[in-house]
Design a protein around this motif. Structure first.
Motif, PDB file in Angstrom:
ATOM      1  N   GLN A 188       5.461  52.037  69.393  1.00  0.00           N
ATOM      2  CA  GLN A 188       6.114  52.564  68.204  1.00  0.00           C
ATOM      3  C   GLN A 188       6.574  51.462  67.246  1.00  0.00           C
ATOM      4  OE1 GLN A 188       8.598  56.390  69.091  1.00  0.00           O
ATOM      5  NE2 GLN A 188       8.814  55.038  70.861  1.00  0.00           N
ATOM      6  N   VAL A 189       6.487  50.209  67.671  1.00  0.00           N
ATOM      7  CA  VAL A 189       6.869  49.099  66.798  1.00  0.00           C
ATOM      8  C   VAL A 189       6.087  49.150  65.483  1.00  0.00           C
ATOM      9  CG1 VAL A 189       5.194  47.409  67.660  1.00  0.00           C
ATOM     10  CG2 VAL A 189       7.412  46.630  66.784  1.00  0.00           C
ATOM     11  N   PHE A 190       4.884  49.705  65.515  1.00  0.00           N
ATOM     12  CA  PHE A 190       4.075  49.799  64.302  1.00  0.00           C
ATOM     13  C   PHE A 190       4.629  50.811  63.300  1.00  0.00           C
ATOM     14  CE2 PHE A 190       1.126  48.003  67.408  1.00  0.00           C
ATOM     15  CZ  PHE A 190       0.610  46.943  66.685  1.00  0.00           C
ATOM     16  N   PHE A 191       5.667  51.524  63.692  1.00  0.00           N
ATOM     17  CA  PHE A 191       6.266  52.506  62.795  1.00  0.00           C
ATOM     18  C   PHE A 191       7.665  52.101  62.335  1.00  0.00           C
ATOM     19  CE2 PHE A 191       2.862  54.528  64.988  1.00  0.00           C
ATOM     20  CZ  PHE A 191       2.232  55.245  63.977  1.00  0.00           C
ATOM     21  N   VAL A 192       8.042  50.858  62.596  1.00  0.00           N
ATOM     22  CA  VAL A 192       9.258  50.326  61.980  1.00  0.00           C
ATOM     23  C   VAL A 192       8.924  50.091  60.511  1.00  0.00           C
ATOM     24  CG1 VAL A 192      10.881  48.413  61.890  1.00  0.00           C
ATOM     25  CG2 VAL A 192      10.073  49.254  64.115  1.00  0.00           C
ATOM     26  N   PRO A 193       9.585  50.776  59.583  1.00  0.00           N
ATOM     27  CA  PRO A 193       9.218  50.659  58.166  1.00  0.00           C
ATOM     28  C   PRO A 193       9.394  49.238  57.636  1.00  0.00           C
ATOM     29  CG  PRO A 193      10.653  52.565  58.542  1.00  0.00           C
ATOM     30  CD  PRO A 193      10.663  51.759  59.806  1.00  0.00           C
ATOM     31  N   TYR A 194       8.490  48.872  56.757  1.00  0.00           N
ATOM     32  CA  TYR A 194       8.527  47.592  56.048  1.00  0.00           C
ATOM     33  C   TYR A 194       8.392  46.384  56.966  1.00  0.00           C
ATOM     34  CZ  TYR A 194       9.874  50.571  52.192  1.00  0.00           C
ATOM     35  OH  TYR A 194       9.887  51.574  51.237  1.00  0.00           O
ATOM     36  N   LEU A 195       7.800  46.578  58.129  1.00  0.00           N
ATOM     37  CA  LEU A 195       7.553  45.454  59.034  1.00  0.00           C
ATOM     38  C   LEU A 195       6.220  44.790  58.720  1.00  0.00           C
ATOM     39  CD1 LEU A 195       8.569  43.838  61.477  1.00  0.00           C
ATOM     40  CD2 LEU A 195       7.450  45.520  62.967  1.00  0.00           C
ATOM     41  N   LEU A 196       5.172  45.604  58.528  1.00  0.00           N
ATOM     42  CA  LEU A 196       3.841  45.068  58.253  1.00  0.00           C
ATOM     43  C   LEU A 196       3.721  44.661  56.789  1.00  0.00           C
ATOM     44  CD1 LEU A 196       1.584  47.588  60.224  1.00  0.00           C
ATOM     45  CD2 LEU A 196       2.254  45.280  60.916  1.00  0.00           C
ATOM     46  N   PRO A 197       2.930  43.614  56.504  1.00  0.00           N
ATOM     47  CA  PRO A 197       2.759  43.177  55.112  1.00  0.00           C
ATOM     48  C   PRO A 197       1.872  44.142  54.335  1.00  0.00           C
ATOM     49  CG  PRO A 197       1.360  41.877  56.565  1.00  0.00           C
ATOM     50  CD  PRO A 197       2.200  42.754  57.448  1.00  0.00           C
ATOM     51  N   THR A 198       2.046  44.156  53.016  1.00  0.00           N
ATOM     52  CA  THR A 198       1.193  44.983  52.163  1.00  0.00           C
ATOM     53  C   THR A 198      -0.016  44.197  51.667  1.00  0.00           C
ATOM     54  OG1 THR A 198       2.554  44.394  50.255  1.00  0.00           O
ATOM     55  CG2 THR A 198       3.095  46.457  51.391  1.00  0.00           C
ATOM     56  N   TYR A 219      -6.478  48.102  64.866  1.00  0.00           N
ATOM     57  CA  TYR A 219      -6.867  47.745  63.502  1.00  0.00           C
ATOM     58  C   TYR A 219      -6.144  48.647  62.499  1.00  0.00           C
ATOM     59  CZ  TYR A 219     -10.258  51.650  63.997  1.00  0.00           C
ATOM     60  OH  TYR A 219     -10.848  52.863  64.209  1.00  0.00           O
ATOM     61  N   PRO A 220      -5.967  48.156  61.263  1.00  0.00           N
ATOM     62  CA  PRO A 220      -5.289  48.954  60.235  1.00  0.00           C
ATOM     63  C   PRO A 220      -6.246  49.940  59.587  1.00  0.00           C
ATOM     64  CG  PRO A 220      -5.891  46.830  59.330  1.00  0.00           C
ATOM     65  CD  PRO A 220      -6.333  46.811  60.776  1.00  0.00           C
ATOM     66  N   GLU A 221      -5.680  51.046  59.066  1.00  0.00           N
ATOM     67  CA  GLU A 221      -6.504  52.053  58.394  1.00  0.00           C
ATOM     68  C   GLU A 221      -6.106  52.276  56.936  1.00  0.00           C
ATOM     69  OE1 GLU A 221      -8.037  55.590  60.267  1.00  0.00           O
ATOM     70  OE2 GLU A 221      -6.867  55.144  62.060  1.00  0.00           O
ATOM     71  N   GLY A 222      -5.149  51.521  56.431  1.00  0.00           N
ATOM     72  CA  GLY A 222      -4.786  51.691  55.036  1.00  0.00           C
ATOM     73  C   GLY A 222      -3.315  51.996  54.852  1.00  0.00           C
ATOM     74  N   GLU A 223      -2.815  51.675  53.659  1.00  0.00           N
ATOM     75  CA  GLU A 223      -1.415  51.921  53.335  1.00  0.00           C
ATOM     76  C   GLU A 223      -1.091  53.403  53.442  1.00  0.00           C
ATOM     77  OE1 GLU A 223       1.827  51.385  49.693  1.00  0.00           O
ATOM     78  OE2 GLU A 223      -0.113  50.361  49.585  1.00  0.00           O
ATOM     79  N   VAL A 224       0.033  53.705  54.060  1.00  0.00           N
ATOM     80  CA  VAL A 224       0.484  55.083  54.202  1.00  0.00           C
ATOM     81  C   VAL A 224       1.164  55.530  52.905  1.00  0.00           C
ATOM     82  CG1 VAL A 224       2.132  56.584  55.410  1.00  0.00           C
ATOM     83  CG2 VAL A 224       0.745  54.955  56.701  1.00  0.00           C
ATOM     84  N   VAL A 225       0.801  56.713  52.430  1.00  0.00           N
ATOM     85  CA  VAL A 225       1.465  57.297  51.263  1.00  0.00           C
ATOM     86  C   VAL A 225       2.121  58.614  51.668  1.00  0.00           C
ATOM     87  CG1 VAL A 225      -0.136  56.232  49.630  1.00  0.00           C
ATOM     88  CG2 VAL A 225      -0.596  58.557  50.484  1.00  0.00           C
ATOM     89  N   SER A 261      -4.014  56.608  67.417  1.00  0.00           N
ATOM     90  CA  SER A 261      -2.914  55.877  66.793  1.00  0.00           C
ATOM     91  C   SER A 261      -1.736  55.752  67.741  1.00  0.00           C
ATOM     92  CB  SER A 261      -2.462  56.624  65.538  1.00  0.00           C
ATOM     93  OG  SER A 261      -1.167  56.226  65.144  1.00  0.00           O
ATOM     94  N   PRO A 262      -1.005  54.622  67.675  1.00  0.00           N
ATOM     95  CA  PRO A 262       0.262  54.526  68.413  1.00  0.00           C
ATOM     96  C   PRO A 262       1.239  55.635  68.047  1.00  0.00           C
ATOM     97  CG  PRO A 262      -0.400  52.364  67.644  1.00  0.00           C
ATOM     98  CD  PRO A 262      -1.346  53.354  67.004  1.00  0.00           C
ATOM     99  N   GLY A 263       0.991  56.281  66.902  1.00  0.00           N
ATOM    100  CA  GLY A 263       1.838  57.406  66.530  1.00  0.00           C
ATOM    101  C   GLY A 263       1.780  58.537  67.534  1.00  0.00           C
ATOM    102  N   PHE A 264       0.638  58.678  68.199  1.00  0.00           N
ATOM    103  CA  PHE A 264       0.501  59.725  69.213  1.00  0.00           C
ATOM    104  C   PHE A 264       0.711  59.199  70.624  1.00  0.00           C
ATOM    105  CE2 PHE A 264      -1.874  61.833  65.747  1.00  0.00           C
ATOM    106  CZ  PHE A 264      -1.167  63.016  65.721  1.00  0.00           C
ATOM    107  N   THR A 265       0.649  57.875  70.802  1.00  0.00           N
ATOM    108  CA  THR A 265       0.887  57.322  72.134  1.00  0.00           C
ATOM    109  C   THR A 265       2.332  56.836  72.283  1.00  0.00           C
ATOM    110  OG1 THR A 265       0.020  55.178  71.367  1.00  0.00           O
ATOM    111  CG2 THR A 265      -1.502  56.620  72.547  1.00  0.00           C
ATOM    112  N   GLY A 266       3.165  57.087  71.267  1.00  0.00           N
ATOM    113  CA  GLY A 266       4.543  56.596  71.277  1.00  0.00           C
ATOM    114  C   GLY A 266       5.369  57.088  72.447  1.00  0.00           C
ATOM    115  N   SER A 267       5.137  58.327  72.858  1.00  0.00           N
ATOM    116  CA  SER A 267       5.882  58.854  74.007  1.00  0.00           C
ATOM    117  C   SER A 267       5.353  58.263  75.307  1.00  0.00           C
ATOM    118  CB  SER A 267       5.767  60.384  74.038  1.00  0.00           C
ATOM    119  OG  SER A 267       6.371  60.944  72.900  1.00  0.00           O
ATOM    120  N   ASN A 271       1.537  50.613  56.992  1.00  0.00           N
ATOM    121  CA  ASN A 271       0.088  50.681  56.995  1.00  0.00           C
ATOM    122  C   ASN A 271      -0.306  51.347  58.308  1.00  0.00           C
ATOM    123  OD1 ASN A 271      -2.822  49.834  57.297  1.00  0.00           O
ATOM    124  ND2 ASN A 271      -2.342  48.800  55.369  1.00  0.00           N
ATOM    125  N   PHE A 272      -1.154  52.344  58.234  1.00  0.00           N
ATOM    126  CA  PHE A 272      -1.507  53.119  59.424  1.00  0.00           C
ATOM    127  C   PHE A 272      -2.283  52.249  60.411  1.00  0.00           C
ATOM    128  CE2 PHE A 272      -3.594  56.353  61.989  1.00  0.00           C
ATOM    129  CZ  PHE A 272      -2.642  57.351  62.062  1.00  0.00           C
TER     130      PHE A 272
END
Length: 338
Positions: free
Chosen positions: A101-111, A145-151, A89-95, A234-235
């Protein structure tokens, strides 16, 4: 098992792999990922393996989470050429790759699922811009690719940012996720995945986020009591190859790999249809006391307001390069929303 022991185990396994790399094994390719073989990344990897082995003489050896250490370990092994493929995940490659890390800007990706899938298929950001950035780190980006909505799963209910006040919330080792949960009011606590269940069990942390299938498979619901759908993300994950390895392959092997990736990509999108609700139903059956909250638009509003600060932090972290990525990503998303 302690984190130290896990890393040592992973290091020892990687050393054994490196020592075993002989000419006779040149056609065996090694592929590590961050989840179990039955989770989304494992299903993708298995499909990719099937396609490669059905269409070539090569063999794919799969390494699920934990067999070669933590996420940082498998990335280092891929960059070193010990592994040929890695799903991370980009979550671990962010550094390593701040722009990811753009994929972790909240409410950017559609639901909406079809919009989301079409974005991942057609995005200029993903298919043209990110490959150049990943290449600078010795990585050939093959697909995202997406893995599902994050909860969120927490000890106490969450319906507003105030409910996260002083909550120690586990995040991946990603600077922007830290900023996100600070903006949401929590106390973000970066932890390797192997420490999360125990941390929740002992109340060192009181919350974490992940897609629903992963909450189920890792039994995070056993050590938390509330599941919140905030609609904030979405992860996203990425499949990469060691660039020197990939560039050194004959053209026919490169084309075969890309075709296998395309097949696995479409397969995993179809596989995930209904997966979130199926996982949630099994969790509720196993733990009837769990509460599930889907935030209304009104309840999401203050979280969305906080997201503007996170977007500004992303630009501050990444500068002009990040601004270009964000602008193109918004254009890509606009294109699939028409």
């Amino acid at each position: 098992m302690t984190i130290t022991k896990r890393i040592l185990t992973g290091t020892a396994a990687a050393a054994a792999l490196a020592a075993s790399m002989t000419a006779a094994q040149a056609d065996t390719w090694r592929y590590a990922f961050e989840e179990a073989i039955t989770d989304v990344q494992g299903v993708f990897a298995t499909k990719f393996k099937e396609e490669v082995e059905a269409n070539s003489d090569h063999e794919i050896q799969l390494f699920p989470y934990g067999t070669l250490g933590e996420s940082a370990d498998i990335m280092e092994q891929t960059q070193a050429g010990i592994l040929q493929f890695v799903n991370q995940s980009p979550g671990f490659t962010g550094s390593l790759i701040p722009e990811a890390q753009v994929f972790f800007v909240p409410y950017l990706l559609p639901t909406e699922e079809e919009q989301l899938n079409e974005f991942f298929r057609t995005s200029t950001t993903i298919n043209e811009m990110f490959p150049e950035i990943y290449a600078e780190q010795g990585l050939e980006l093959l697909a995202m690719y997406p893995e599902g909505e994050v909860v969120m799963t927490t000890k106490e209910p969450v319906t507003a940012p105030a409910d996260l006040n002083e909550v120690k919330f586990r995040v991946m080792t990603n600077p922007l996720l830290v900023e996100s949960y600070q903006a949401f009011g929590a106390t973000p606590t970066p932890l390797p995945w192997g420490e999360v269940y125990g941390g929740l069990q002992t109340n060192i942390i009181q919350g974490q986020e992940n897609p629903m299938f992963f909450v189920e498979s890792t039994k995070m619901y056993e050590v938390t009591d509330h599941i919140t759908f905030a609609g904030h993300n979405n992860f996203t994950t990425a499949i990469m190859a060691n660039k020197d390895f990939f560039d050194g392959l004959p053209a026919e092997d490169q084309e075969m790999i890309e075709a296998a990736i395309d097949t696995a990509f479409e397969y995993i999108l179809e596989y995930q249809q209904g997966l979130t609700e199926e996982s949630l139903a099994r969790i509720q059956e196993d733990k009837p006391s769990i509460t599930v909250t889907r935030l209304t638009e009104e309840q999401r509003a203050p979280f969305m307001e906080a997201a503007a600060d996170v977007e500004a932090q992303f630009i501050e972290m990444t500068g002009e390069s990040g601004q270009k990525i964000l602008d193109q990503m918004k254009a890509d998303l606009e294109a699939v929303s028409d």
